[in-house]
Design a protein around this motif. Structure first.
Motif, PDB file in Angstrom:
ATOM      1  N   TRP A   1      46.703  27.790  34.064  1.00 56.42           N
ATOM      2  CA  TRP A   1      47.331  27.727  35.392  1.00 56.42           C
ATOM      3  C   TRP A   1      47.762  26.316  35.780  1.00 56.42           C
ATOM      4  CZ3 TRP A   1      49.444  30.989  38.676  1.00 56.42           C
ATOM      5  CH2 TRP A   1      49.676  30.562  39.975  1.00 56.42           C
TER       6      TRP A   1
ATOM      7  N   ARG B   1      44.831  39.924  42.893  1.00 59.52           N
ATOM      8  CA  ARG B   1      43.707  39.724  41.957  1.00 59.52           C
ATOM      9  C   ARG B   1      43.991  40.320  40.581  1.00 59.52           C
ATOM     10  NH1 ARG B   1      38.066  39.283  45.097  1.00 59.52           N
ATOM     11  NH2 ARG B   1      38.895  38.093  46.835  1.00 59.52           N
ATOM     12  N   ASP B   2      44.675  41.462  40.549  1.00 61.85           N
ATOM     13  CA  ASP B   2      45.054  42.043  39.265  1.00 61.85           C
ATOM     14  C   ASP B   2      45.929  41.063  38.481  1.00 61.85           C
ATOM     15  OD1 ASP B   2      43.797  44.504  39.870  1.00 61.85           O
ATOM     16  OD2 ASP B   2      45.681  45.419  40.569  1.00 61.85           O
TER      17      ASP B   2
ATOM     18  N   LYS C   1      44.705  35.204  33.408  1.00 56.55           N
ATOM     19  CA  LYS C   1      43.511  34.702  32.716  1.00 56.55           C
ATOM     20  C   LYS C   1      43.339  35.389  31.364  1.00 56.55           C
ATOM     21  CE  LYS C   1      41.240  33.513  37.058  1.00 56.55           C
ATOM     22  NZ  LYS C   1      40.215  33.901  38.056  1.00 56.55           N
ATOM     23  N   ARG C   2      43.550  36.701  31.336  1.00 62.10           N
ATOM     24  CA  ARG C   2      43.406  37.465  30.090  1.00 62.10           C
ATOM     25  C   ARG C   2      44.382  36.992  29.028  1.00 62.10           C
ATOM     26  NH1 ARG C   2      44.190  44.013  29.716  1.00 62.10           N
ATOM     27  NH2 ARG C   2      44.314  44.109  27.456  1.00 62.10           N
TER      28      ARG C   2
ATOM     29  N   GLN D   1      46.461  47.418  31.497  1.00 58.00           N
ATOM     30  CA  GLN D   1      46.895  47.674  30.136  1.00 58.00           C
ATOM     31  C   GLN D   1      48.302  48.291  30.128  1.00 58.00           C
ATOM     32  OE1 GLN D   1      45.253  46.551  27.339  1.00 58.00           O
ATOM     33  NE2 GLN D   1      47.194  47.086  26.398  1.00 58.00           N
TER      34      GLN D   1
ATOM     35  N   ALA E   1      46.028  37.784  38.791  1.00 58.53           N
ATOM     36  CA  ALA E   1      45.185  36.670  38.339  1.00 58.53           C
ATOM     37  C   ALA E   1      44.429  37.061  37.071  1.00 58.53           C
ATOM     38  CB  ALA E   1      44.220  36.259  39.440  1.00 58.53           C
ATOM     39  N   LYS E   2      43.929  38.292  37.022  1.00 60.84           N
ATOM     40  CA  LYS E   2      43.202  38.751  35.830  1.00 60.84           C
ATOM     41  C   LYS E   2      44.130  38.793  34.614  1.00 60.84           C
ATOM     42  CE  LYS E   2      39.873  41.515  38.402  1.00 60.84           C
ATOM     43  NZ  LYS E   2      39.495  42.866  38.814  1.00 60.84           N
ATOM     44  N   LEU E   3      45.379  39.246  34.809  1.00 62.85           N
ATOM     45  CA  LEU E   3      46.337  39.272  33.703  1.00 62.85           C
ATOM     46  C   LEU E   3      46.613  37.868  33.189  1.00 62.85           C
ATOM     47  CD1 LEU E   3      49.154  41.827  34.687  1.00 62.85           C
ATOM     48  CD2 LEU E   3      47.322  42.120  33.040  1.00 62.85           C
TER      49      LEU E   3
ATOM     50  N   GLU F   1      42.602  32.171  43.349  1.00 62.79           N
ATOM     51  CA  GLU F   1      42.000  32.707  42.128  1.00 62.79           C
ATOM     52  C   GLU F   1      41.864  31.630  41.047  1.00 62.79           C
ATOM     53  OE1 GLU F   1      40.793  35.866  41.512  1.00 62.79           O
ATOM     54  OE2 GLU F   1      41.085  36.235  43.633  1.00 62.79           O
TER      55      GLU F   1
END
Length: 189
Positions: A180, A167-168, A174-175, A1, A170-172, A29
């Motif tokens: 991709w 991984r962080d 996707k969020r 965040q 990748a999460k951003l 990812e």
């Protein structure tokens, strides 16, 4: 965040750096074969996330090598502590400090490429582009969680503001709803 908040703050210049290993792991990812080089898609994703500039940590690694080389020459010439051990890995630094404190004098005094980058961005880059260093947010994307610890060390305070793992990131992506597979290949700034 914290990263999303910085990007949303129009008074901030948000600059991201990525370590070389990230481009070889990030694709996993998103279902790609292990080790696929996704540099171009990664850069495109970072730009779409809203980073103002996307840089490769390799440049800072070159600066670190030059600084460590100068330090080594100085140690050899002036009878300094040898052997000199690189300071590039925060995991190794913490391990040495905890388990082998007698070797602390052998460690290079140079910052790691991650922190060298942050220091250069908030000094040289800020001056060159007439940006108040207080208005720059430096984000690192690194393969090692020890880089988070390194950025939080008191003696490194202010160099890097946030550290994301592969991984962080990748999460951003996707969020944010970034598709991709539809990303083009783009280049670092």
């Amino acid at each position: 965040q914290k990263v999303f908040d910085a990007i949303a703050d129009e008074t901030k210049t948000v600059i991201v750096q990525t370590a070389p290993a990230v481009r070889a792991a990030l694709g996993e990812e998103f279902g790609m074969e292990i080790g696929t080089d996704v540099e171009g898609k990664m850069v495109a994703a970072l730009k779409r996330l809203g980073f103002d500039k996307v840089f490769d940590t390799n440049t800072a690694a070159d600066f670190t090598i030059m600084e460590e080389g100068t330090e080594l020459i100085n140690r050899v010439t002036n009878g300094g502590v040898l052997p000199m051990i690189t300071s590039c890995s925060p995991g190794w630094i913490k391990y040495c400090e905890y388990h082998y404190p007698e070797f602390i004098p052998n460690l290079s005094s140079c910052k790691s490429p991650q922190n060298m980058f942050g220091a250069l961005i908030k000094s040289w880059y800020a001056e060159k582009h007439n940006i108040n260093p207080d208005d720059i947010v430096v984000v690192s994307v690194m393969p090692c969680t020890a880089k988070k610890y390194e950025a939080a060390r008191p003696e490194m305070e202010g160099d890097v503001d946030a550290v994301l793992t592969t991984r962080d990131l990748a999460k951003l992506i996707k969020r944010a709803g970034i598709k991709w597979n539809a990303l083009p290949e783009e280049e670092f700034d």
